[in-house]
Scaffold this motif. Structure first.
Motif, short mmCIF file in Angstrom:
data_model
loop_
_atom_site.label_atom_id
_atom_site.label_comp_id
_atom_site.label_asym_id
_atom_site.label_seq_id
_atom_site.Cartn_x
_atom_site.Cartn_y
_atom_site.Cartn_z
N UNK A 90 -5.96 0.31 -31.66
CA UNK A 90 -4.56 -0.05 -31.46
C UNK A 90 -4.38 -1.53 -31.18
N UNK A 91 -5.32 -2.13 -30.44
CA UNK A 91 -5.17 -3.56 -30.12
C UNK A 91 -5.27 -4.42 -31.37
N UNK A 92 -5.96 -3.94 -32.40
CA UNK A 92 -6.04 -4.67 -33.66
C UNK A 92 -4.84 -4.40 -34.55
N UNK A 93 -4.28 -3.21 -34.42
CA UNK A 93 -3.24 -2.77 -35.35
C UNK A 93 -1.84 -3.18 -34.91
N UNK A 94 -1.59 -3.24 -33.60
CA UNK A 94 -0.23 -3.43 -33.13
C UNK A 94 0.16 -4.89 -33.00
N UNK A 95 1.37 -5.22 -33.45
CA UNK A 95 1.95 -6.54 -33.22
C UNK A 95 2.56 -6.56 -31.83
N UNK A 96 2.63 -7.74 -31.24
CA UNK A 96 3.17 -7.87 -29.88
C UNK A 96 4.69 -7.99 -29.93
N UNK A 97 5.31 -6.90 -30.39
CA UNK A 97 6.76 -6.82 -30.45
C UNK A 97 7.22 -5.58 -29.70
N UNK A 98 8.48 -5.53 -29.28
CA UNK A 98 8.94 -4.37 -28.51
C UNK A 98 8.88 -3.08 -29.30
#
Length: 366
Positions: A149-157
């Motif tokens: 998940x840390x690789x896949x997710x963008x830091x957006x709400x």
């Protein structure tokens, strides 16, 4: 022997490439229908014939006719297997095309508007022409479903507007084929931490640990990551917003997808072979830019794997351009003497393999 072949289909907007495999994964025949939407052409081996191809159904019909001319009847086909660029968040493994799977491919159209509609057109055309013939799909995004998940997710709400907004990664079928055939091709066991470079008109890197993707350079779309033939690759989101503001969304999209990359840098061509033959300084800079960003983003992939045990090149440029390979390897020489290999891309064979696996698993009725 009846029902002994898998027909692999790769459908684009104006062409359909088809490859016929037997159940031992040997390629038997290759057919291409081009010029869909107008005066078309069908090529099979050394044979070429001009024929109107108003739509994908006509193109698939012409491909089936070309198969018949080679002595391959529809009854010789166990299944048709489609390359589908985007499986969205739901389709993370090859699957039989059922109404539910087709709906999921359609749901992913906004994520791959340049690709998925044409895949669906081919799927629907086969269903009309050969309604009893099983179909399945292999998704370019599926191999990267193992990214954490840390690789896949963008830091957006996490809000409705960002639903489905994540790093999917692409070229997964190429990377899966590379993993599957590595030992047979190289005579060496698959390294624990492998940096895979798929370099062609589209290009991406994949960090493969224990045979699974843990990071890749492409993200939400095939636009991000490395410098490519006509795609910009890595670019600040703020720069994209600026382009949208001054050019409009449609013109900005056209520039970033079709007028950037090697073409945009050189002003000459998106074809690496043309740039190699040119003495223009812009061509040399475009090649250097391509190599620099491969080396720079390789560092990110190596960090994701916490080390490196081998490097492999594949894709048209990766397989055929020794100067590009040597440039990249020289920029990574600080790693020490890391073994490297060149492996031919085998995406179509992988798609056929996936279909055969589904057959054996009884998830795709013969």
């Amino acid at each position: 022997m009846a029902r002994a072949h898998i027909l692999v289909i790769n459908a684009g907007s104006s062409s359909i490439k088809a490859a016929l495999f037997d159940t031992d994964l040997h390629e038997v025949l290759r057919i291409e229908a081009t010029g869909i939407g107008g005066a078309g052409e069908v090529r099979s081996g050394d044979s070429r014939s001009e024929t109107p191809l108003p739509d994908h159904k006509a193109a698939l019909g012409a491909i089936f006719d070309a198969l018949a001319a080679q002595g391959i009847d529809a009854t010789d086909l166990r299944a048709v297997a489609h390359r589908v660029v985007h499986g969205g968040p739901e389709l993370t493994a090859s699957a039989r095309i059922t109404p539910q799977v087709r709906a999921a491919i359609a749901d992913a159209v906004p994520l791959a508007p340049l690709h998925n509609p044409h895949h669906l057109a081919a799927i629907d055309a086969v269903a009309k022409l050969m309604p009893d013939l099983p179909q399945c799909a292999t998704f370019d995004t599926a191999f990267h479903a193992t990214n954490p998940d840390v690789a896949r997710r963008y830091a957006v709400p996490d809000v409705p507007e960002t639903d489905g907004l994540q790093r999917y990664g692409f070229h997964g079928t190429s990377f899966a084929a590379l993993v599957k055939g590595f030992e047979e091709t190289t005579g060496t066991p698959l390294p624990r931490r492998l940096l895979a470079l798929h370099l062609g008109n589209g290009a991406s890197l994949c960090a493969i640990r224990e045979g699974q993707s843990v990071a890749t350079t492409m993200g939400f779309s095939p636009l991000s990551g490395l410098t490519m033939g006509t795609r910009a690759g890595e670019i600040d989101a703020g720069a994209v917003l600026h382009l949208v503001e001054v050019m409009g969304a449609e013109a900005a999209s056209e520039m970033l997808y079709h007028d950037s990359g090697l073409l945009g840098l050189s002003g000459i061509s998106s074809d690496m072979r043309t740039l190699t033959a040119s003495d223009d300084p812009r061509a040399r800079f475009a090649r250097e830019h391509f190599c620099y960003w491969i080396a720079r983003q390789s560092g990110s992939m190596i960090a994701a794997m916490q080390g490196l045990d081998g490097i492999v090149f594949t894709g048209g440029i990766g397989e055929n351009d020794a100067d590009i390979r040597n440039n990249v390897l020289a920029q990574l020489s600080w790693l020490g003497n890391i073994p490297h290999w060149v492996i031919p891309a085998a995406e179509e064979q992988q798609i056929a393999r996936d279909a055969i696996t589904l057959l054996k698993d009884h998830r795709l009725a013969p």
